[in-house]
Design a protein around this motif. Structure first.
Motif, mmCIF file in Angstrom:
data_model
loop_
_atom_site.group_PDB
_atom_site.id
_atom_site.type_symbol
_atom_site.label_atom_id
_atom_site.label_comp_id
_atom_site.label_asym_id
_atom_site.label_seq_id
_atom_site.Cartn_x
_atom_site.Cartn_y
_atom_site.Cartn_z
ATOM 1 N N THR A 268 0.931 -1.281 0.052
ATOM 2 C CA THR A 268 0.027 0.014 -0.010
ATOM 3 C C THR A 268 0.714 1.207 0.027
ATOM 4 O O THR A 268 1.891 1.263 0.459
ATOM 5 C CB THR A 268 -0.798 0.125 1.091
ATOM 6 O OG1 THR A 268 -0.081 0.437 2.557
ATOM 7 C CG2 THR A 268 -1.906 -1.484 1.551
ATOM 8 N N ALA A 269 0.460 2.432 -0.638
ATOM 9 C CA ALA A 269 1.449 3.536 -0.790
ATOM 10 C C ALA A 269 0.520 4.866 -0.997
ATOM 11 O O ALA A 269 -0.503 4.757 -1.488
ATOM 12 C CB ALA A 269 2.332 3.314 -1.729
ATOM 13 N N ALA A 270 0.955 5.772 -0.268
ATOM 14 C CA ALA A 270 0.429 7.189 -0.644
ATOM 15 C C ALA A 270 1.530 7.945 -1.281
ATOM 16 O O ALA A 270 2.514 8.132 -0.410
ATOM 17 C CB ALA A 270 -0.081 7.855 0.884
ATOM 18 N N LEU A 271 1.556 8.361 -2.518
ATOM 19 C CA LEU A 271 2.216 9.029 -3.341
ATOM 20 C C LEU A 271 1.772 10.383 -3.729
ATOM 21 O O LEU A 271 0.825 10.530 -4.239
ATOM 22 C CB LEU A 271 2.771 8.266 -4.631
ATOM 23 C CG LEU A 271 3.260 6.935 -4.283
ATOM 24 C CD1 LEU A 271 2.436 5.874 -5.017
ATOM 25 C CD2 LEU A 271 4.571 6.523 -4.986
ATOM 26 N N CYS A 272 2.892 11.523 -3.158
ATOM 27 C CA CYS A 272 2.539 12.949 -3.379
ATOM 28 C C CYS A 272 3.198 13.429 -4.219
ATOM 29 O O CYS A 272 4.735 13.520 -4.086
ATOM 30 C CB CYS A 272 2.203 13.413 -2.293
ATOM 31 S SG CYS A 272 1.131 12.729 -1.017
ATOM 32 N N PHE A 273 3.054 13.910 -5.421
ATOM 33 C CA PHE A 273 4.141 14.615 -6.344
ATOM 34 C C PHE A 273 3.504 16.071 -6.236
ATOM 35 O O PHE A 273 2.337 16.669 -6.545
ATOM 36 C CB PHE A 273 3.513 14.191 -7.893
ATOM 37 C CG PHE A 273 3.866 12.837 -7.762
ATOM 38 C CD1 PHE A 273 5.231 12.082 -8.518
ATOM 39 C CD2 PHE A 273 2.849 11.726 -7.522
ATOM 40 C CE1 PHE A 273 5.420 11.027 -8.799
ATOM 41 C CE2 PHE A 273 3.140 10.507 -7.803
ATOM 42 C CZ PHE A 273 4.413 10.014 -8.135
ATOM 43 N N CYS A 274 4.587 17.043 -5.968
ATOM 44 C CA CYS A 274 4.448 18.421 -5.718
ATOM 45 C C CYS A 274 4.969 19.259 -6.631
ATOM 46 O O CYS A 274 6.226 19.091 -7.187
ATOM 47 C CB CYS A 274 5.057 18.814 -4.535
ATOM 48 S SG CYS A 274 4.042 18.387 -2.954
ATOM 49 N N ASP A 275 4.338 20.129 -7.491
ATOM 50 C CA ASP A 275 4.825 21.024 -8.506
ATOM 51 C C ASP A 275 4.928 22.162 -7.890
ATOM 52 O O ASP A 275 3.789 22.891 -7.664
ATOM 53 C CB ASP A 275 3.816 21.003 -9.693
ATOM 54 C CG ASP A 275 4.160 21.651 -10.779
ATOM 55 O OD1 ASP A 275 5.075 22.646 -10.602
ATOM 56 O OD2 ASP A 275 3.807 21.677 -12.024
ATOM 57 N N MET A 276 6.027 22.669 -7.449
ATOM 58 C CA MET A 276 6.023 23.865 -6.457
ATOM 59 C C MET A 276 6.078 25.185 -7.559
ATOM 60 O O MET A 276 5.747 26.343 -7.228
ATOM 61 C CB MET A 276 7.264 24.072 -5.920
ATOM 62 C CG MET A 276 7.529 22.978 -4.687
ATOM 63 S SD MET A 276 6.221 23.136 -3.675
ATOM 64 C CE MET A 276 6.784 24.566 -2.623
ATOM 65 N N GLU A 277 6.253 25.175 -8.886
ATOM 66 C CA GLU A 277 5.916 25.993 -9.948
ATOM 67 C C GLU A 277 4.551 26.383 -10.042
ATOM 68 O O GLU A 277 4.292 27.668 -10.095
ATOM 69 C CB GLU A 277 6.549 25.737 -11.148
ATOM 70 C CG GLU A 277 6.987 26.921 -12.210
ATOM 71 C CD GLU A 277 7.815 26.449 -13.539
ATOM 72 O OE1 GLU A 277 7.941 27.219 -14.162
ATOM 73 O OE2 GLU A 277 7.654 25.094 -13.688
ATOM 74 N N ARG A 278 3.861 25.569 -10.152
ATOM 75 C CA ARG A 278 2.380 25.744 -10.446
ATOM 76 C C ARG A 278 1.609 25.880 -9.110
ATOM 77 O O ARG A 278 0.685 25.718 -9.151
ATOM 78 C CB ARG A 278 1.697 24.549 -11.309
ATOM 79 C CG ARG A 278 2.499 24.585 -12.671
ATOM 80 C CD ARG A 278 1.922 23.519 -13.715
ATOM 81 N NE ARG A 278 2.244 23.644 -14.994
ATOM 82 C CZ ARG A 278 1.991 22.682 -16.127
ATOM 83 N NH1 ARG A 278 1.248 21.844 -15.591
ATOM 84 N NH2 ARG A 278 2.681 22.612 -17.213
ATOM 85 N N LYS A 279 2.393 25.487 -8.015
ATOM 86 C CA LYS A 279 1.435 25.457 -6.636
ATOM 87 C C LYS A 279 0.583 24.365 -6.809
ATOM 88 O O LYS A 279 -0.549 24.387 -6.433
ATOM 89 C CB LYS A 279 1.050 26.692 -6.256
ATOM 90 C CG LYS A 279 2.272 27.670 -6.226
ATOM 91 C CD LYS A 279 2.981 27.160 -4.870
ATOM 92 C CE LYS A 279 3.989 28.397 -4.787
ATOM 93 N NZ LYS A 279 5.092 28.262 -3.735
ATOM 94 N N GLN A 280 0.791 23.023 -7.221
ATOM 95 C CA GLN A 280 -0.092 22.173 -7.496
ATOM 96 C C GLN A 280 0.253 20.690 -6.835
ATOM 97 O O GLN A 280 1.541 20.542 -7.050
ATOM 98 C CB GLN A 280 -0.633 21.877 -8.713
ATOM 99 C CG GLN A 280 -1.794 21.171 -9.153
ATOM 100 C CD GLN A 280 -3.039 21.603 -8.933
ATOM 101 O OE1 GLN A 280 -3.040 22.942 -8.736
ATOM 102 N NE2 GLN A 280 -4.222 20.977 -8.696
#
Length: 411
Positions: A268-280
């Motif tokens: 099981t996994a929680a994967l979070c991808f952060c785009d700091m340029e688009r603040k998304q």
């Protein structure tokens, strides 16, 4: 360049005791061999009674004939042969009580490889002690119990080394401190090795990946899969045509794990991808515990958004298939959230909600939610202490039933 384990050549373990260890590794028979002066088998058995009485620590004696060691006689055999007057009167010489075996143990042989052989001899003959030779020279004696104890020590050492390797795969504090946001990472294994794992990776200057994993099962098998997880994200940054979209990365991870995870095991996994340029932020919850996003509204009240599992666990091929089918679908199996100032992201393994106190009461989801709201108002410097004290105060004297990981990420 090959890495050579120096323990194969030199015994540097303090647990070896007063044994003949010079030139033998911790894993060789020579390191557990104890020298005892051989006794001539032509002597009467009564001689050994006195010998054992005078030395309470002596458990067995090697017996020789014609200057050759023919076997070993132990205290129990001697006492059984002399526990009555009649037995003493009719007893023969010592060599008549020695069980002779054809197997010869050599000091440079490895303990683990020899165990099966001496265990078979023990089952067949009852022999517990064995002579050890260095080439043709008698070196001493060793017992089956010595073998079992040393193998237990070797396994413990190997587990400790594996645990250190597993720990070293986690991001260092220096790595965490270099990010443009604050991170508190808490990880406690229920056993020496475990199936919890987390990653905090910089994909490039503007993109970051946070992940919390929980491998089904425990101990060695689960820990090996965490090593495979640790080896997945880092090489991606070196690929010329690396996958850029989170959908591609998660699908690739699922296919990668499908090839190495044995049947019946999953991640099981929680994967979070952060785009700091688009603040998304894009959050993929693959059969994991609820991911919480906390922030303050215009009235300065703490609000909590819950991201529940939208995908199956990794390693079974279902995630890659679901993501492929979702490309043109209106409802996506992942969450897209704007990154706000003072926003917190909370990832944790189910060991946190499943921990029980002395009464058998689970911490459960509602207490976890309250904990994260309370954590929001705590400084990142104090958040680790609060997490640790909350866990210790809840489990009290109970055993930790599962690994616990908590990631607190603050923007």
């Amino acid at each position: 360049m090959d890495i050579i384990d120096s323990s194969e050549f030199l015994d540097d373990s303090p647990s070896a005791g007063n044994t003949l260890t010079n030139g033998y590794s911790f894993k060789q028979i020579g390191s557990i061999t104890k020298f005892v002066e051989p006794i001539s088998g032509e002597n009467p058995i009564d001689m050994l009674v006195e010998l054992f009485q005078n030395d309470p620590d002596l458990t067995a004696v090697p017996i020789e004939e014609m200057d050759h060691v023919i076997g070993v006689i132990d205290r129990k055999t001697v006492m059984a042969a002399t526990n009555s007057t009649w037995k003493r009167l009719t007893s023969g010489n010592i060599s008549s009580y020695v069980t002779r075996i054809n197997t010869v143990l050599y000091a440079n042989e490895f303990i683990e490889k020899t165990l099966q052989k001496i265990s078979a001899i023990n089952r067949e003959t009852g022999v517990m002690y064995f002579s050890v030779f260095n080439s043709r020279t008698f070196m001493g004696i060793v017992s089956l119990e010595d073998f079992l104890q040393r193998i237990a020590d070797i396994r413990e050492q190997d587990l400790e080394k594996a645990a250190q390797i597993q720990k070293n795969l986690l991001p260092s504090q220096d790595t965490i401190d270099a990010f443009p946001f604050q991170i508190m990472a808490y990880n406690q294994m229920a056993n020496t090795l475990g199936g919890d794992f987390y990653q905090v990776e910089r994909n490039d200057e503007k993109h970051y990946i946070f992940a919390c994993y929980d491998v089904s099962g425990k101990n060695v098998a689960a820990s090996l899969i965490t090593v495979a997880l640790g080896a997945f994200l880092k090489p991606l940054k070196m690929l010329k045509n690396r996958p850029g979209h989170p959908l591609e990365i998660v699908a690739m991870l699922d296919k990668y794990l499908e090839q190495i995870v044995p049947m019946g095991t999953f991640v099981t996994a929680a994967l979070c991808f952060c785009d700091m340029e688009r603040k998304q932020m894009y959050i993929f919850n693959c059969g994991h515990t609820t991911v919480y996003s906390l922030f303050k509204d215009d009235g300065n009240n703490v609000k909590l958004a819950a991201i529940k599992p939208g995908l199956p666990p990794l390693g079974m091929g279902g995630v890659a298939k679901a993501l492929q089918e979702s490309v043109n679908a209106e409802k996506k199996p992942y969450a897209a959230l704007p990154i706000k100032e003072n926003m917190h992201l909370e990832l944790y393994s189910d060991g946190f909600t499943d921990m029980q106190n002395d009464d058998g009461t689970r911490f459960d989801d509602s207490r976890a939610k309250d904990f994260f709201i309370n954590l929001y108002n705590t400084s990142v410097q104090e958040s680790y202490k609060l997490t640790d004290s909350t866990i210790k105060n809840w489990i009290q004297k109970s055993m930790l039933p599962d690994d616990i990981t908590v990631l607190d990420i603050r923007f």
